[in-house]
Design a protein around this motif. Structure first.
Motif, short mmCIF file in Angstrom:
data_model
loop_
_atom_site.label_atom_id
_atom_site.label_comp_id
_atom_site.label_asym_id
_atom_site.label_seq_id
_atom_site.Cartn_x
_atom_site.Cartn_y
_atom_site.Cartn_z
N HIS A 16 0.82 -1.22 0.00
CA HIS A 16 0.00 0.00 0.00
C HIS A 16 0.86 1.27 0.00
CE1 HIS A 16 -3.69 -2.30 0.53
NE2 HIS A 16 -3.03 -3.04 1.42
N ASP A 17 1.80 1.32 -0.92
CA ASP A 17 2.55 2.55 -1.19
C ASP A 17 3.30 3.06 0.05
OD1 ASP A 17 3.46 4.56 -2.88
OD2 ASP A 17 1.88 5.95 -2.24
N GLY A 18 3.87 2.13 0.80
CA GLY A 18 4.63 2.53 1.99
C GLY A 18 6.05 2.01 1.95
N LEU A 19 6.69 2.12 0.78
CA LEU A 19 8.01 1.50 0.59
C LEU A 19 9.09 2.16 1.46
CD1 LEU A 19 8.09 0.82 -3.27
CD2 LEU A 19 7.31 -0.65 -1.41
N THR A 20 9.02 3.47 1.62
CA THR A 20 10.02 4.15 2.44
C THR A 20 9.94 3.67 3.89
OG1 THR A 20 9.91 6.12 1.03
CG2 THR A 20 10.86 6.40 3.22
N SER A 21 8.73 3.57 4.41
CA SER A 21 8.54 3.08 5.78
C SER A 21 8.90 1.60 5.90
CB SER A 21 7.09 3.30 6.23
OG SER A 21 6.80 4.68 6.30
N ALA A 22 8.59 0.82 4.87
CA ALA A 22 8.93 -0.61 4.88
C ALA A 22 10.44 -0.80 4.95
CB ALA A 22 8.36 -1.30 3.65
N ALA A 23 11.17 0.02 4.19
CA ALA A 23 12.64 -0.06 4.22
C ALA A 23 13.17 0.28 5.61
CB ALA A 23 13.23 0.90 3.18
N MET A 24 12.56 1.29 6.24
CA MET A 24 12.95 1.65 7.60
C MET A 24 12.70 0.49 8.56
SD MET A 24 11.55 4.80 9.97
CE MET A 24 11.76 5.98 8.63
N ALA A 25 11.56 -0.18 8.37
CA ALA A 25 11.22 -1.32 9.23
C ALA A 25 12.23 -2.47 9.04
CB ALA A 25 9.80 -1.81 8.94
N PHE A 26 12.63 -2.73 7.79
CA PHE A 26 13.67 -3.75 7.55
C PHE A 26 14.95 -3.41 8.30
CE2 PHE A 26 11.60 -5.06 3.32
CZ PHE A 26 11.28 -6.33 3.78
N ASN A 27 15.36 -2.15 8.21
CA ASN A 27 16.59 -1.73 8.88
C ASN A 27 16.46 -1.87 10.40
OD1 ASN A 27 19.08 -0.15 7.50
ND2 ASN A 27 18.98 0.35 9.68
N ASN A 28 15.28 -1.51 10.93
CA ASN A 28 15.05 -1.61 12.36
C ASN A 28 15.05 -3.06 12.84
OD1 ASN A 28 14.92 1.15 12.54
ND2 ASN A 28 12.70 1.26 12.63
#
Length: 316
Positions: A100-112
């Motif tokens: 749902h168009d949240g790729l920037t936040s998803a990338a942050m979650a991967f890093n976290n």
């Protein structure tokens, strides 16, 4: 005082928006209240408000917003030291955000997740999640996020894999990008890694010249963790040059910063335990209130049974 004022005004704004049923604004305000509670280490309250925002976002059909709130809850659990639960919420958020168009936040979650895996001493899993973040951030050209992931990979190569050359490779990429977009903090983190590389290769003066200009700014910002790391590197650099006076000076400064960090950690633990104790007292008081109401209800039922029996006896 500023935090208390923020909560005061957010709560008044919440009341005003609830009166006109503006749910979009309500979710924003609730999120802000949650963030303030997290900053105050009121973690249970922060989680409660983030969960409230999720319920409203469900009504609004805001799936991306739900994913972001789940990520925020993950961040709270990570700060609390509950890394397994943090990872669980990050994975839930990623599952929604990728769709749902949240790729920037998803990338942050991967890093976290990578950071939480490191805290769990699962280095290889951390490495995998940092690379997931890297690939996604490269895909969406998230330059500021890329700097964070480059530094994460540099740190893991230094501290976990003892591979200074690979650390230098990623730190150099981070430094180049940080200079390009004028990211001062990213530049500093990259320079710390590069300074370590210089020390290991005997380029002590390069390490000193790289780090000393940042000290005054970091002292002003009270960035004790970064200063402790810099002072340690400077001590090793001066020792390598045979300047034992400066080596000792910076080693003592390093120990002072580590002591400050330990005291801050103790204060946070005390604050957390105080909050948990106060929460337990509230739970006990609530349970006592429930027990008292139950007793009153039972007593009322008993009186009703007695009156019914008396009435029945009189009628008979």
């Amino acid at each position: 005082a500023h935090v208390d004022s923020a909560l005061f005004y957010y709560n008044h704004a919440l009341i005003l928006n609830e009166s006109v049923a503006n749910k979009e604004n309500i979710t924003r305000i609730i999120n802000n209240i949650a963030i303030v509670h997290k900053q105050q280490a009121n973690y249970d309250e922060a989680i409660k408000y983030f969960q409230q925002s999720i319920e409203i976002k469900k009504e609004l059909g805001d799936l991306k917003g739900i994913g972001t709130s789940l990520m925020n809850i993950g961040a709270v659990f990570g700060t609390m030291g509950n890394h397994e639960k943090a990872i669980m919420y990050y994975l839930k958020s990623i599952n929604i955000l990728l769709k749902h168009d949240g790729l920037t936040s998803a990338a942050m979650a991967f890093n976290n997740i990578g950071n939480n895996k490191l805290d769990l001493e699962d280095t290889d899993s951390a490495y995998i999640y940092f690379f997931k973040a890297l690939h996604l951030r490269e895909k969406i050209q998230d330059n500021r996020g890329l700097i964070t992931t480059y530094i994460s990979l540099a740190d893991i190569y230094i501290h976990e894999y003892d591979n200074i050359d690979s650390a230098y490779f990623y730190a150099s990429k981070a430094l180049s990008l940080a200079n390009e977009i004028k990211d001062g903090f990213g530049k500093l983190k990259a320079e710390i890694v590069i300074a370590r590389y210089n020390v290991q290769n005997g380029n002590y003066k390069k390490a000193i010249d790289l780090l000393k200009p940042s000290i005054e700014f970091l002292e002003q910002q009270q960035m004790h963790a970064e200063l402790a790391e810099i002072f340690e590197i400077l001590s090793k650099s001066y020792e390598g040059l045979g300047d034992y006076k400066n080596a000792l000076t910076f080693l003592k400064l390093c120990e002072e910063k580590k002591s400050i960090l330990e005291n801050i950690e103790v204060e946070l633990r005390v604050h957390k335990l105080q909050l948990e104790y106060e929460n337990d007292l509230r739970l006990v008081a609530k349970q006592n209130e429930i027990d008292l109401l139950a007793k009153d209800h039972e007593l009322s039922k008993s009186k009703t049974r007695v009156l019914t029996w008396i009435t029945f006896a009189i009628i008979s």
